[in-house]
Design an enzyme around this catalytic site. Structure first.
Site, PDB file in Angstrom:
ATOM      1  N   GLU A 275       0.833  -1.195   0.000  1.00 33.38           N
ATOM      2  CA  GLU A 275       0.000   0.000   0.000  1.00 33.38           C
ATOM      3  C   GLU A 275       0.874   1.253   0.000  1.00 33.38           C
ATOM      4  O   GLU A 275       1.782   1.389   0.827  1.00 33.38           O
ATOM      5  CB  GLU A 275      -0.918   0.019   1.224  1.00 33.38           C
ATOM      6  N   ARG A 297      -1.393 -10.891   2.746  1.00 31.25           N
ATOM      7  CA  ARG A 297      -2.560 -11.773   2.578  1.00 31.25           C
ATOM      8  C   ARG A 297      -3.291 -11.352   1.322  1.00 31.25           C
ATOM      9  O   ARG A 297      -2.909 -10.403   0.654  1.00 31.25           O
ATOM     10  CB  ARG A 297      -3.487 -11.593   3.781  1.00 31.25           C
TER      11      ARG A 297
HETATM   12  P1  ADP Z   1      -8.162  -4.243   3.257  1.00 29.21           P
HETATM   13  O1  ADP Z   1      -7.117  -3.310   2.773  1.00 29.21           O
HETATM   14  O2  ADP Z   1      -8.102  -5.575   2.617  1.00 29.21           O
HETATM   15  O3  ADP Z   1      -9.506  -3.638   3.317  1.00 29.21           O
HETATM   16  P2  ADP Z   1      -8.226  -4.002   6.116  1.00 29.21           P
HETATM   17  O4  ADP Z   1      -7.025  -3.739   6.953  1.00 29.21           O
HETATM   18  O5  ADP Z   1      -9.223  -2.914   6.012  1.00 29.21           O
HETATM   19  O6  ADP Z   1      -7.702  -4.494   4.732  1.00 29.21           O
HETATM   20  O7  ADP Z   1      -8.938  -5.292   6.682  1.00 29.21           O
HETATM   21  C1  ADP Z   1      -9.515  -6.295   5.890  1.00 29.21           C
HETATM   22  C2  ADP Z   1     -10.492  -7.076   6.705  1.00 29.21           C
HETATM   23  O8  ADP Z   1      -9.824  -7.706   7.745  1.00 29.21           O
HETATM   24  C3  ADP Z   1     -11.559  -6.210   7.328  1.00 29.21           C
HETATM   25  O9  ADP Z   1     -12.702  -6.087   6.546  1.00 29.21           O
HETATM   26  C4  ADP Z   1     -11.855  -6.961   8.587  1.00 29.21           C
HETATM   27  O10 ADP Z   1     -12.850  -7.938   8.372  1.00 29.21           O
HETATM   28  C5  ADP Z   1     -10.580  -7.653   8.890  1.00 29.21           C
HETATM   29  N1  ADP Z   1      -9.821  -6.962   9.920  1.00 29.21           N
HETATM   30  C6  ADP Z   1      -9.009  -5.899   9.764  1.00 29.21           C
HETATM   31  N2  ADP Z   1      -8.459  -5.556  10.916  1.00 29.21           N
HETATM   32  C7  ADP Z   1      -8.931  -6.406  11.831  1.00 29.21           C
HETATM   33  C8  ADP Z   1      -8.727  -6.577  13.226  1.00 29.21           C
HETATM   34  N3  ADP Z   1      -7.948  -5.778  13.911  1.00 29.21           N
HETATM   35  N4  ADP Z   1      -9.361  -7.572  13.839  1.00 29.21           N
HETATM   36  C9  ADP Z   1     -10.153  -8.411  13.164  1.00 29.21           C
HETATM   37  N5  ADP Z   1     -10.384  -8.285  11.853  1.00 29.21           N
HETATM   38  C10 ADP Z   1      -9.789  -7.313  11.187  1.00 29.21           C
HETATM   39  P1  ADP Z   2      -4.363   0.290   8.140  1.00 32.83           P
HETATM   40  O1  ADP Z   2      -3.436  -0.754   8.638  1.00 32.83           O
HETATM   41  O2  ADP Z   2      -5.361   0.695   9.150  1.00 32.83           O
HETATM   42  O3  ADP Z   2      -4.917  -0.055   6.799  1.00 32.83           O
HETATM   43  P2  ADP Z   2      -2.720   2.281   6.736  1.00 32.83           P
HETATM   44  O4  ADP Z   2      -1.360   2.697   7.125  1.00 32.83           O
HETATM   45  O5  ADP Z   2      -2.821   1.414   5.553  1.00 32.83           O
HETATM   46  O6  ADP Z   2      -3.418   1.589   7.989  1.00 32.83           O
HETATM   47  O7  ADP Z   2      -3.594   3.586   6.531  1.00 32.83           O
HETATM   48  C1  ADP Z   2      -4.988   3.536   6.345  1.00 32.83           C
HETATM   49  C2  ADP Z   2      -5.444   4.733   5.544  1.00 32.83           C
HETATM   50  O8  ADP Z   2      -5.093   5.970   6.182  1.00 32.83           O
HETATM   51  C3  ADP Z   2      -4.833   4.847   4.169  1.00 32.83           C
HETATM   52  O9  ADP Z   2      -5.529   4.086   3.219  1.00 32.83           O
HETATM   53  C4  ADP Z   2      -4.910   6.335   3.896  1.00 32.83           C
HETATM   54  O10 ADP Z   2      -6.193   6.696   3.462  1.00 32.83           O
HETATM   55  C5  ADP Z   2      -4.703   6.949   5.245  1.00 32.83           C
HETATM   56  N1  ADP Z   2      -3.286   7.303   5.453  1.00 32.83           N
HETATM   57  C6  ADP Z   2      -2.344   6.508   5.975  1.00 32.83           C
HETATM   58  N2  ADP Z   2      -1.159   7.141   6.035  1.00 32.83           N
HETATM   59  C7  ADP Z   2      -1.343   8.388   5.534  1.00 32.83           C
HETATM   60  C8  ADP Z   2      -0.509   9.531   5.355  1.00 32.83           C
HETATM   61  N3  ADP Z   2       0.759   9.536   5.720  1.00 32.83           N
HETATM   62  N4  ADP Z   2      -1.049  10.633   4.799  1.00 32.83           N
HETATM   63  C9  ADP Z   2      -2.352  10.663   4.443  1.00 32.83           C
HETATM   64  N5  ADP Z   2      -3.178   9.631   4.617  1.00 32.83           N
HETATM   65  C10 ADP Z   2      -2.704   8.483   5.156  1.00 32.83           C
HETATM   66 MG    MG Z   3      -3.912  -0.315   5.065  1.00 31.26          MG
END
Ligand code: ADP
Ligand code: ADP
Ligand code: MG
Length: 655
Positions: A275, A297
């Site tokens: 990402e 994953r």
């Molecule tokens: P993606 O980028 O694939 O959307 P996310 O980080 O949003 O990835 O999470 C994908 C899925 O994994 C979510 O829809 C949720 O069902 C599950 N998930 C994410 N974080 C957690 C967590 N902390 N505990 C349990 N399930 C989680």
């Molecule tokens: P998660 O594990 O919850 O998916 P990410 O690091 O992928 O965490 O960040 C989730 C979302 O937050 C990103 O898809 C983006 O929209 C926003 N985000 C994360 N980092 C930044 C950044 N440095 N500046 C602006 N937006 C961010």
């Molecule tokens: Mg993310």
């Protein structure tokens, strides 16, 4: 190739993995909690094993119970799906230690990418651009505030163990930093058992662009281009598309190479997503994208990549886990058209995206697009798990066509018993900036009210409810286009009145030519309503026709229109036709035509709806029916007669 797989997940992803396994002739074993004993994913697999009570911590997160289930069922491998145990390195190791194949990356790669701070350090060393900021061990509040000042506001505080957008705080000014840090750390500690954070520059006009990567155990690694997931609410993805709008070949090549470098740096094998956050303040530029994290994953939004690349990523996972080389080399991968996915959730978009629960007493999903569903009509969305109902994926030659196709498909979603976000998604897809490809992660929050649903039924919804309650046009002949014979009080002349009483007010209707003029509690509307049976209607207002469904069940009438559902309740089941359609027993010719047959004789008893005569007009046969039950008091017509518009053919006298 593997011969059997246990799917350590539930919902749509378990169903989707099972579908590929079935196609490849692989036996599938499901696991389920007590809340899921009758779930769709259980039905989708060849066998199923109970692993515990409803709570995820006591079922889908119990690694040892899942491994025991795999061994007991004789499964060779475990596919973790996403979420749950998919990024748990300890579980991946335990699976291997039990002599089972882990369908995922090596535990070392999961660990290397598991914590955002360590992953960033590693990526920086591998020459992958990262977001400027602090990702060290020091967590002292004053020290971090100093880092934030140095980075320059706005900054983003992130839980290093975070996921799903949790434990993140945007801080606009120095004065707010201390409080935001405290709450982010608190949320991180309670959600992930790890309160450590990193501080990052908040990228301007942020766009989330991620790259699908794949590697095998023979040293090959490829990327399958990018997905744009910028349409987010609260840092969670809502709509995902591939490719990214405005992507240039140079930037695509740079990002793809950086993503493959990231995967290789941690010895990656299998499917993964790198990402990036892009600064799109001046469009997408090859020198303005930064590594955020790697998800080790399969991703929720993987189907858009499958669509544009013409591959089945789960099949690739199974092949790679079986020891086969990657099915395709980089040079053999290309992009075909555009794909867009919407996540259909049980949630109330108007009430701040509040998750909803309930039994889906109706769930009809479109057949015009790919649908990856996790629940069926009659299933219950429980508070125990993620409330995603289905993913809808459209694929078309152009972005415009794919978005239009998906929005139209969302309009036809029918869900009752639980609030869903179909209307919100359709409006979002049609939003001017979205349609123009001007997407960034703040768009949904900015658009706010423009995307908000009006929860109150419109006049047309009331009219449809009344039409369904009164059984207007419920005549089989309507299906063949014969609206003239509908048993609905239709008159080409004069006024036929009908009314339905609901909690909340009455709907009165009368005919105006082919349309119904309706007075409803929400205001007046004149609509042409055509029933096609099975609850399906065509509802046209001012020449704009749309598909709708209105179904009556006892005193309840559900109306589904434009991705929205409304429930009406009849106050009196017998208050059907009043002043009625059936006030007159006259049977008249609705248009000039030739009488083909007469089905009754004077003095005959007839039921309402019985065929009195058949008229041929406008190259079609039209059944003329008894408007009420009674006796044929007068019959002025014989086969072969040419009749005028409105001619009186028969009169039925009520008895
Ligand atoms: P993606 O980028 O694939 O959307 P996310 O980080 O949003 O990835 O999470 C994908 C899925 O994994 C979510 O829809 C949720 O069902 C599950 N998930 C994410 N974080 C957690 C967590 N902390 N505990 C349990 N399930 C989680
Ligand atoms: P998660 O594990 O919850 O998916 P990410 O690091 O992928 O965490 O960040 C989730 C979302 O937050 C990103 O898809 C983006 O929209 C926003 N985000 C994360 N980092 C930044 C950044 N440095 N500046 C602006 N937006 C961010
Ligand atoms: Mg993310």
């Amino acid at each position: 190739m593997l011969r059997s797989v246990l799917i350590a997940n539930r919902g749509e992803i378990a169903v989707r993995i099972a579908a590929t396994c079935r196609r490849l002739g692989i036996r599938t074993v499901a696991v389920f909690s007590d809340a899921d004993a009758g779930a769709m994913h259980v039905a989708a697999c060849d066998e199923a094993v109970r692993i515990g009570p409803a709570a995820a911590a006591e079922s889908y997160l119990r690694g040892e119970a899942i491994i025991a289930a795999a061994l007991a069922a004789g499964a060779e491998a475990i596919h973790p799906g996403y979420g749950f145990l998919s990024e748990n390195a300890g579980f991946a190791e335990a699976v291997g230690a039990a002599g089972l194949v882990w369908i995922g990356p090596p535990s070392g790669a999961i660990r290397a990418m598991g914590l955002k701070d360590a992953a960033k350090a590693r990526m920086e060393a591998a020459g992958v651009p990262i977001v400027p900021g602090w990702h060290g061990a020091e967590q002292d509040a004053r020290f971090l505030a100093g880092c934030a000042a140095e980075i320059g506001f706005p900054v983003l505080i992130k839980a290093r163990a975070g996921g799903g957008g949790k434990g993140m705080r945007l801080v606009e000014r120095a004065a707010d930093f201390a409080e935001a840090l405290e709450s982010a750390a608190r949320e991180a500690a309670s959600s992930f058992g790890d309160g450590a954070v990193l501080v990052e520059k908040y990228v301007a006009t942020p766009r989330h662009v991620e790259v699908q990567v794949f590697a095998d155990a023979h040293g090959n690694a490829v990327h399958l281009f990018e997905r744009d997931c910028s349409l987010q609410r609260r840092h969670q993805k809502v709509i995902e598309e591939a490719p990214a709008p405005g992507m240039t070949p140079e930037m695509r090549a740079e990002m793809g190479a950086a993503a493959v470098r990231a995967a290789q740096a941690v010895g990656y094998v299998g499917a993964g997503t790198v990402e990036f956050i892009a600064d799109a303040s001046e469009g997408l530029r090859p020198d303005r994208f930064y590594f955020m994290e790697m998800n080790t994953r399969l991703q929720v939004e993987h189907p858009v990549t499958e669509a544009v690349c013409g591959v089945d990523l789960v099949e690739w996972q199974l092949r790679v886990a079986s020891g086969e080389p990657l099915p395709r080399a980089q040079a053999a991968l290309g992009l075909d058209g555009w794909a867009v996915e919407a996540r259909l959730y049980a949630e109330d978009a108007a009430a701040g995206f509040l998750p909803a629960t309930g039994r889906l007493r109706r769930l009809r999903l479109p057949s015009s697009v790919r649908v990856d569903a996790g629940v069926r009509e009659g299933d219950t969305v429980t508070p125990h798990y993620d409330p995603m109902i289905a993913k809808l994926i459209a694929h078309a030659p152009t972005r415009e066509a794919a978005f239009a196709q998906l929005a139209a498909a969302l309009d036809t979603v029918e869900a009752a018993g639980c609030v869903v976000n179909a209307g919100f998604l359709a409006r979002l897809l049609r939003h001017g900036d979205v349609a123009a490809g001007r997407v960034d992660t703040g768009l949904i929050a900015r658009a706010g009210a423009a995307l908000a649903d009006d929860p109150a039924p419109a006049p047309l919804d009331w009219a449809l409810a009344a039409a369904a309650a009164l059984d207007l046009g419920a005549c089989g002949d309507v299906q063949s286009g014969d609206v003239w014979s509908a048993r609905d009080g239709w008159r080409a002349w004069g006024r036929a009145l009908a009314a339905a009483e609901f909690d909340g007010g009455a709907v009165r209707l009368h005919r105006e030519g082919p349309a119904w003029a309706c007075e409803t509690p929400a205001g007046p509307v004149t609509a042409t309503l055509l029933a096609f049976g099975d609850g399906a209607w065509s509802a046209a207002v001012e020449g704009r026709a749309q598909r709708a469904t209105a179904v009556r069940e006892g005193l309840a009438v559900d109306v589904f229109r434009a991705g929205r559902a409304h429930r009406f309740r009849l106050t009196d089941p017998l208050a059907g036709f009043v002043e009625a359609a059936s006030a007159s027993g006259d049977v008249r010719a609705p248009m000039p035509g030739l009488v083909k047959a007469v089905h009754v004789a004077a003095g005959d008893a007839v039921a309402q709806g019985d065929r009195v005569a058949t008229l041929e007009a406008m190259k079609m046969e039209h059944a003329l029916r008894a408007p009420l039950a009674g006796v044929v008091a007068r019959l002025d017509v014989a086969p072969g007669d040419l009749v005028e518009d409105g001619a009186l053919l028969a009169t039925i006298e009520a008895v």
